[in-house]
Design a protein around this motif. Structure first.
Motif, PDB file in Angstrom:
ATOM      1  N   PHE C 219       0.823  -1.210   0.000  1.00 30.81           N
ATOM      2  CA  PHE C 219       0.000   0.000   0.000  1.00 30.81           C
ATOM      3  C   PHE C 219       0.863   1.268   0.000  1.00 30.81           C
ATOM      4  N   ILE C 220       1.896   1.279   0.804  1.00 33.44           N
ATOM      5  CA  ILE C 220       2.717   2.497   0.917  1.00 33.44           C
ATOM      6  C   ILE C 220       3.421   2.821  -0.414  1.00 33.44           C
ATOM      7  N   PRO C 221       4.080   1.868  -1.058  1.00 31.65           N
ATOM      8  CA  PRO C 221       4.654   2.191  -2.379  1.00 31.65           C
ATOM      9  C   PRO C 221       3.590   2.626  -3.381  1.00 31.65           C
ATOM     10  N   LEU C 222       2.420   1.979  -3.338  1.00 32.10           N
ATOM     11  CA  LEU C 222       1.341   2.366  -4.264  1.00 32.10           C
ATOM     12  C   LEU C 222       0.924   3.809  -4.008  1.00 32.10           C
ATOM     13  N   TYR C 223       0.765   4.118  -2.731  1.00 25.87           N
ATOM     14  CA  TYR C 223       0.290   5.455  -2.342  1.00 25.87           C
ATOM     15  C   TYR C 223       1.301   6.526  -2.748  1.00 25.87           C
ATOM     16  N   TYR C 224       2.565   6.320  -2.361  1.00 26.45           N
ATOM     17  CA  TYR C 224       3.576   7.352  -2.667  1.00 26.45           C
ATOM     18  C   TYR C 224       3.849   7.421  -4.170  1.00 26.45           C
ATOM     19  N   GLY C 225       3.794   6.269  -4.829  1.00 25.48           N
ATOM     20  CA  GLY C 225       3.987   6.270  -6.280  1.00 25.48           C
ATOM     21  C   GLY C 225       2.890   7.052  -6.972  1.00 25.48           C
TER      22      GLY C 225
END
Lengths: 133, 314, 263
Positions: C219-225
């Protein structure tokens, strides 16, 4: 729910990690919840109708601007109950002199009942009104 | 979209891993005797303290069962139900003893001791009392005096660190002295008032150091001598040992003297009578001698070449 | 004056971080809710899910098994040796259950997948954003949370759970080898010790913890990406921020799980 639009625009690219086939199939797979088999059948038929099966496995960066434009048009056509909005077609395809290829394509799509909007510049009026090719 | 090959590989991975997990789970369940036929026994304890559900029941350090249930009986005692797989039932006999052990390190456990595994099996209806060994409380009991001593030490320290304590006074004085020192170049300068004096004192201190070294050496030699003297005096063949021998000898001689003295006392009593007779004889002899002396004197006086003319008659 | 500006900066940074955290958690909650909504699932989701599991777990499997055997065996061998040295032999079971199964298996798997797939997902999203592909999806009324986030998150969650379990099984089995070498312990004795020490709740904790790791490392990589800028130069920045926050999330989950275990 407001009016739905299906854009064909230089600013709305194909997804680069999907093939042409997958880009076109995606819209109905998502909105109409089609299975992979149903979607495969329909999309293959569509590409065959446009004689574009050779492009099916290609990615967007492998396409020329004309192919890219028509793939985008096919993708837009998959968005049910949405008006196709073609944004400056002559800017997207360099060697297109009039709208007849688009008209043909829309006919092939059996495009009826839904609005099609073409946005363009005033100075291209001649090309929009020209016939032939 | 995903190719058949990808679907196949992913499916194989998921199914294989899930099967492995289930197999691991089943194996653990089997090892935990979850599928085993269990026998139940009841024990009783005065208190439920330290007892928990799932607590292990050990025989020879090996887990053979678990505490299944704890209940309070009508008599106010705790009834412990334990379960033991059938394969371990031979260790639960009528004469088996059950002990609740609460080790200092590790979890509490119920330990079973069985001398004769051929004895009669314990019945569910028979409730066996359980003994308790509480290592922690034992340690606490043993540690109590130590804690009291530590307490008194702590009190002393408290007294020492008190605002009015001697220690604090010393620290305050030291502070004062340090302050004074910080104002002068050195303690010596402060004491002597001039640098020459300081140098002289330093030389003296060096000499003192040399003397100290010599004294150290001498002390070491003295230590050696003392050690030797110790050996000479206190050793097995030392003076003390010899003196001891002499004293023992003298003691023996004194004993013999005692008997001699006793004899002498009786002899002297006998002699007393004899002595009185001798005194009389002596007086007579003395008188005779005195008469003879007078006679001799008279003879001398009567001789012509003698200076004195006077002749006295007896 | 200087002091005030320093304070202002500190306060501003704190407020900014707080706002960002609230946005992140709010979005995480929205995605989490979609996980349990039937409407989120369509044949397409399963298709993407399969592809993602293939990239995340199946492609990694060979390397993962080798790492599990090498690292796990080495770690367990060394630790069993130390346990023997300090005379705590009776705690082998607790060590393997508590340290290997509950702690090492999920954290090793998570680190490996976060480094490999988490960073790839982060870069993929940032590039999609810079290429305006996310705008393209929005133009076609495709919810990026349902189309992009959900299948990837589920795929990574499934991968972490399965690979963690696999890691635990492989390392526990390699512990058998070292127990035989160091303590001269047979299979049955070893199996008994392990079985007695492992509780069913350990399995549950392993699953829940792995799933939580899987959720946040995707979720975090998806969100920041997806929140990167439109310039290509924004891609490395997005990856950097995403991966740092992935690391923080891993630490926070680890701490929370430890607290939950010992409470």
């Amino acid at each position: 729910m407001g009016p739905r639009y299906a854009p064909v625009s230089a600013d709305i690219p194909l997804l680069s990690n999907l093939s042409v086939f997958q880009n076109i199939a995606l819209i109905r797979q998502y909105h109409q919840r089609l299975t992979a088999e149903d979607s495969h059948r329909d999309t293959t038929a569509l590409l065959e109708r446009f004689d574009m099966c050779h492009l099916a496995a290609k990615r967007s960066f492998e396409l020329n601007d004309r192919d890219l434009f028509f793939v985008k048009l096919l993708r837009a056509s998959q968005h049910a109950n949405a008006a196709i909005v073609i944004d400056r077609p002559f800017a997207q395809v360099e060697n297109m002199h009039n709208l007849s290829p688009i008209r043909k394509a829309l006919e092939l799509l059996d495009f009826s009942g839904i609005e099609g909007i073409i946005l363009g510049y005033e100075w291209n009026r001649g090309r929009y009104e020209a016939d032939g090719q | 979209m995903a190719s058949k090959s990808i679907q196949y590989k992913v499916g194989l991975f998921i199914v294989t891993t899930i099967v492995l997990i289930i197999l691991a789970g089943l194996f653990i369940a089997y090892k935990k005797d979850l599928f085993a036929d269990l026998a139940m026994y009841r024990l009783q304890s005065e208190s439920g303290e330290g007892l928990t559900q799932g607590m292990p029941v050990l025989f020879s350090g090996f887990e053979i069962g678990k505490v299944k249930d704890l209940e309070l009986s009508d008599k106010g005692q705790v009834v412990i139900t334990i379960t033991v797989p059938r394969k371990h039932v031979r260790w639960i006999r009528e004469e088996s003893t059950f002990t609740l052990e609460k080790p200092l390190v590790g979890t509490p456990r119920i330990v079973v001791r069985t001398e004769n595994p051929e004895g009669k099996e314990l019945s569910y209806n028979k409730i066996v009392p359980i003994k308790t060994i509480d290592d922690i409380n034992e340690v606490i009991k043993k540690a109590q005096p130590l804690v009291e001593r530590i307490q008194s030490v702590a009190d002393n320290i408290d007294r020492m660190t008190n605002a009015d304590s001697e220690l604090n006074k010393i620290i305050a004085d030291t502070r004062k002295m340090t302050k004074m020192l910080s104002e002068k170049k050195s303690l010596l300068e402060m004491a002597t008032g001039d640098k020459k004096g300081q140098e002289t004192l330093m030389k003296t201190l060096e000499q003192v150091a040399a003397i100290t070294e010599t004294v150290d050496g001498t002390m070491k030699r003295i230590d050696g001598m003392v050690a030797k003297a110790d050996e000479a005096v206190l050793g097995d063949k030392g003076s003390i040992a010899i003196v001891n021998n002499i004293l023992t000898d003298i003691e023996g001689k004194f004993k013999r003297l005692d008997t001699l003295i006793d004899n002498a006392i009786t002899m002297s009593a006998d002699l007393q009578g004899t002595t009185q007779d001798i005194n009389l004889v002596r007086k007579e002899v003395e008188e005779t001698i005195s008469s003879v002396n007078k006679l001799i004197q008279d003879v001398r006086n009567s001789l012509p070449f003698e200076q004195k003319k006077e002749i006295k008659l007896p | 004056m200087n002091g005030v500006s320093w304070l202002e900066k500190l306060g501003g940074a704190a407020l900014e971080n707080w706002r960002e955290l609230r946005q992140l958690l709010g979005f995480a909650y929205a995605v989490f809710r979609r996980l349990f909504s039937r409407a989120s699932y369509r044949p397409l989701t399963v298709d993407i899910l399969t592809t993602q599991i293939y990239f995340t777990a199946v492609q990694l499997l060979g390397f993962f098994i080798v790492v599990s055997i090498l690292f796990g065996s080495l770690f367990i061998g060394m630790t069993l040796f130390v346990i023997k040295e300090i005379g705590l032999t009776e705690y082998i079971g607790q060590f393997i259950a508590g340290v290997v199964v509950l702690e090492m298996a999920p954290i090793m798997t998570t680190l490996l997948i976060a480094l490999r797939s988490g960073s790839a997902i982060n870069a993929e999203m940032a590039v999609m954003k810079a290429n305006r592909e996310l705008d393209a999806l929005a133009a076609f009324d495709i919810d990026i949370a349902q189309y992009l986030f959900l299948p990837r998150i589920i795929a990574v969650m499934v991968s972490v759970v399965l690979l963690s379990s696999l890691f635990a099984i492989i390392v526990t089995l390699s512990g058998l080898l070292f127990s035989a070498l160091i303590f001269g312990m047979g299979f049955n004795a070893y199996a008994d010790i392990i079985a007695k020490a492992i509780e069913y709740k350990d399995f549950l904790i392993l699953m829940v913890k792995s799933a939580a790791f899987g959720f946040f490392i995707t979720f975090i990589p998806l969100y920041y990406g997806s929140r990167a800028g439109y310039q290509l130069t924004a891609v490395p920045v997005a990856v950097l921020r995403g991966m740092v926050n992935v690391f923080i999330a891993i630490v926070v989950i680890e701490v929370l799980s430890l607290v939950a275990r010992f409470l």
